[in-house]
Every structure is written in C-alpha cells, then in structure tokens.
Write a protein that holds these residues in place. Structure first.
Motif, PDB file in Angstrom:
ATOM      1  N   ALA A  16       7.653  14.832 -42.372  1.00  0.00           N
ATOM      2  CA  ALA A  16       7.064  15.658 -41.317  1.00  0.00           C
ATOM      3  C   ALA A  16       6.330  14.767 -40.318  1.00  0.00           C
ATOM      4  CB  ALA A  16       6.102  16.667 -41.930  1.00  0.00           C
ATOM      5  N   TRP A  17       6.538  15.023 -39.028  1.00  0.00           N
ATOM      6  CA  TRP A  17       5.929  14.163 -38.012  1.00  0.00           C
ATOM      7  C   TRP A  17       5.570  14.908 -36.724  1.00  0.00           C
ATOM      8  CZ3 TRP A  17       8.150  14.122 -33.233  1.00  0.00           C
ATOM      9  CH2 TRP A  17       9.434  14.709 -33.155  1.00  0.00           C
ATOM     10  N   SER A  18       6.264  16.017 -36.432  1.00  0.00           N
ATOM     11  CA  SER A  18       6.153  16.678 -35.132  1.00  0.00           C
ATOM     12  C   SER A  18       4.795  17.324 -34.929  1.00  0.00           C
ATOM     13  CB  SER A  18       7.239  17.757 -35.019  1.00  0.00           C
ATOM     14  OG  SER A  18       6.993  18.610 -33.925  1.00  0.00           O
ATOM     15  N   LEU A  19       4.195  17.093 -33.763  1.00  0.00           N
ATOM     16  CA  LEU A  19       2.853  17.629 -33.505  1.00  0.00           C
ATOM     17  C   LEU A  19       2.847  19.151 -33.539  1.00  0.00           C
ATOM     18  CD1 LEU A  19       2.090  18.788 -30.319  1.00  0.00           C
ATOM     19  CD2 LEU A  19       2.885  16.503 -29.812  1.00  0.00           C
ATOM     20  N   ASN A  20       3.883  19.805 -33.010  1.00  0.00           N
ATOM     21  CA  ASN A  20       3.881  21.265 -32.969  1.00  0.00           C
ATOM     22  C   ASN A  20       4.147  21.885 -34.331  1.00  0.00           C
ATOM     23  OD1 ASN A  20       3.295  21.837 -30.179  1.00  0.00           O
ATOM     24  ND2 ASN A  20       5.304  20.990 -29.680  1.00  0.00           N
ATOM     25  N   ILE A 211      -7.017  22.939 -35.025  1.00  0.00           N
ATOM     26  CA  ILE A 211      -5.706  22.623 -35.591  1.00  0.00           C
ATOM     27  C   ILE A 211      -4.784  22.061 -34.519  1.00  0.00           C
ATOM     28  CG2 ILE A 211      -3.609  23.721 -36.511  1.00  0.00           C
ATOM     29  CD1 ILE A 211      -5.487  25.502 -38.196  1.00  0.00           C
ATOM     30  N   ASN A 212      -4.884  22.596 -33.310  1.00  0.00           N
ATOM     31  CA  ASN A 212      -4.078  22.089 -32.199  1.00  0.00           C
ATOM     32  C   ASN A 212      -4.367  20.617 -31.932  1.00  0.00           C
ATOM     33  OD1 ASN A 212      -2.405  22.522 -29.649  1.00  0.00           O
ATOM     34  ND2 ASN A 212      -4.344  21.864 -28.780  1.00  0.00           N
ATOM     35  N   ILE A 213      -5.644  20.254 -31.876  1.00  0.00           N
ATOM     36  CA  ILE A 213      -6.015  18.856 -31.668  1.00  0.00           C
ATOM     37  C   ILE A 213      -5.549  18.000 -32.839  1.00  0.00           C
ATOM     38  CG2 ILE A 213      -7.955  17.253 -31.445  1.00  0.00           C
ATOM     39  CD1 ILE A 213      -9.449  19.423 -29.918  1.00  0.00           C
ATOM     40  N   ALA A 214      -5.742  18.505 -34.047  1.00  0.00           N
ATOM     41  CA  ALA A 214      -5.326  17.757 -35.236  1.00  0.00           C
ATOM     42  C   ALA A 214      -3.818  17.537 -35.247  1.00  0.00           C
ATOM     43  CB  ALA A 214      -5.765  18.486 -36.500  1.00  0.00           C
ATOM     44  N   GLY A 215      -3.056  18.487 -34.694  1.00  0.00           N
ATOM     45  CA  GLY A 215      -1.613  18.309 -34.611  1.00  0.00           C
ATOM     46  C   GLY A 215      -1.249  17.086 -33.785  1.00  0.00           C
ATOM     47  N   TYR A 216      -1.944  16.889 -32.675  1.00  0.00           N
ATOM     48  CA  TYR A 216      -1.718  15.695 -31.857  1.00  0.00           C
ATOM     49  C   TYR A 216      -2.131  14.435 -32.611  1.00  0.00           C
ATOM     50  CZ  TYR A 216      -0.693  18.171 -27.489  1.00  0.00           C
ATOM     51  OH  TYR A 216      -0.104  18.935 -26.507  1.00  0.00           O
ATOM     52  N   LEU A 217      -3.271  14.495 -33.265  1.00  0.00           N
ATOM     53  CA  LEU A 217      -3.797  13.309 -33.937  1.00  0.00           C
ATOM     54  C   LEU A 217      -2.904  12.868 -35.095  1.00  0.00           C
ATOM     55  CD1 LEU A 217      -7.613  14.189 -33.973  1.00  0.00           C
ATOM     56  CD2 LEU A 217      -6.420  12.637 -32.415  1.00  0.00           C
TER      57      LEU A 217
END
Length: 256
Positions: A16-20, A211-217
């Motif tokens: 798993a790698w995708s930010l979204n 969670i949105n920010i964490a997805g990018y990180l």
C-alpha cells in the motif's frame, strides 16, 4: 460482513502506498471495521469499476468519465462506492457505533479543508512522482508514466526540480505545511507544557482532516523511504508537528 477495499499495489514492502487510498485505510482501521484488500493495477481500474457499477469520480479534460481508487464494496448493504471522503461519510452513517471521522456534521467543512490543503501542495509533484512511478508494478508503471507525462507535458524525470529551483520549491512546500501547522496551533494556544502538539485539528478528536494530512505524509514516507533526507528533514519541521501526527496514527497503519 467484511468490506472489500480496492487499492493499488506496488513493489514496495508495504504494498500500500497511495495517499488517497491510505485515507480510507486509516478510516477503516480507526473504526475497527472488518475489511480485506483487493489489489487493482492502474490500467484495470476503469474496467473494474464499470464491471462493479462503481460510479466515476471525475471528468477528464476531454469530457470522458474518470474512475479512481479508493473504492469499497460493503456486502452487508450491497453498496459500491468510490472517493475517500464519500467513503468516510458512508462509514460514519452505516456504522454509527464506531468512532466518527466526520464528527458533529462537519462533512462540508472537511471537504473544503481537503480541497484547500491539496491545492496548496501542487509544487510537491516533481519531488515525488518519479519515485512513485519506479515503485509500481510494470502494468501500472507504464500507465502512470503515460498519463502523468501527458498531463504535465514532459517526461517524469524532467519534473524533478534542480539547483536553486529545487531549493525554492522545497521551501514553498514547507511554507504550505506551515499554514496547516498554524491551524493546529490555534488548539496549541489553549494548552500548556506537555499537552502542546498532542491534539488534532478538532482538539482531542481525530477527524478526516487529520487523516487527510496523514495520507500525504505516509505517501511520502513509504515512497521515499524512512531514511530519505527530505523525509527526515520534514520530521523536524514546525516543532515536530508531523512526526507527532504520524506517531499518533501509527496504530492505524495495518494493511489487511
């Protein structure tokens, strides 16, 4: 019944790698909802969604429908659904006994936050997209390169900033995260000592905005690698804000 979660695979150890898609994985893990992952390569996403009746999430420049992941199938309700924040809203409404990620009817506000945060980080593409491409399996790699190079009008390798341009763009990215840090700081101002940098955007309540920010990180961490110099530098920014956020969400990083 176990939810089926559709994600995009890679050659990386975590897969798993995708930010979204990570945004939905965080939601499922945080809520404790049973699920299993089915992996779909990039060139198969459109046909996969059409076969299952999953609606498109956007329009391409030529007006045709665009299909993207994440998506889920919930056998208990028969629902098929794509797009991370819509999935988060569905999970909150369908499983009200689990911790909400859109608390207090904040869907509209959090949609606005997600769009504003994403728009502020567009300069990040050159630093990460070539790494993403090299981390994909061959079918997805070819698709990713073709579509992204068409979108940017240049080879992926030519997107990578060089010299003073790289310095300036990296500084701009730091400044963009600094704006997000200032939003968290409005909560910090009400706290003292050890409580500083320990809360979420809504205080003690984790929400989709975090969670949105964490997805990018986590996207940057996984694709670049834990030891990457840029990632290690980011962990020191803004008083360790982003390191702290990732530590708080570490328990929700399981890939099922």
């Amino acid at each position: 019944m176990t939810i089926i979660f559709y994600d995009i695979p890679s050659t990386l150890p975590e897969n798993a790698w995708s930010l979204n898609t990570w945004k939905v994985r965080y939601c499922l893990n945080y809520k404790g909802i049973a699920y299993r992952t089915e992996w779909v390569e990039y060139p198969d996403i459109e046909s996969h969604c059409k076969k299952l009746g999953i609606k498109p999430t956007d329009k391409r420049d030529d007006g045709s429908d665009e299909y993207t992941l994440p998506a889920i199938h919930d056998p208990s309700t028969g629902v098929y659904l794509a797009e991370s924040i819509l999935i988060a809203d569905y999970l909150d409404k369908t499983y009200p006994d689990t911790p909400p990620v859109l608390p207090a009817h904040t869907l509209g506000l959090q949609v606005a936050f997600v769009e504003a945060f994403g728009n502020s980080l567009k300069g990040l593409a050159g630093f990460i997209l070539p790494n993403v491409c090299s981390a994909l399996n061959p079918p997805s790699m070819q698709y990713f390169r073709r579509t992204r190079e068409a979108a940017f009008g240049k080879k992926l390798e030519d997107l990578v900033p060089q010299g003073e341009t790289a310095v300036q763009k990296w500084a701009t990215f730091k400044e963009s995260l600094g704006k997000a840090d200032s939003w968290y700081a409005t909560m910090d101002s009400k706290l003292e000592g050890e409580l500083k940098n320990t809360q979420f955007l809504m205080g003690d309540t984790l929400s989709f905005a975090d969670i949105n920010i964490a997805g990018y990180l986590i996207w940057l961490r996984i694709v670049w690698g834990e030891d990457n110099e840029r990632w290690q530098e980011m962990l020191t920014w803004h008083g360790g804000r982003w390191k702290g956020l990732m530590e708080k969400l570490k328990k929700y990083e399981t890939v099922v």
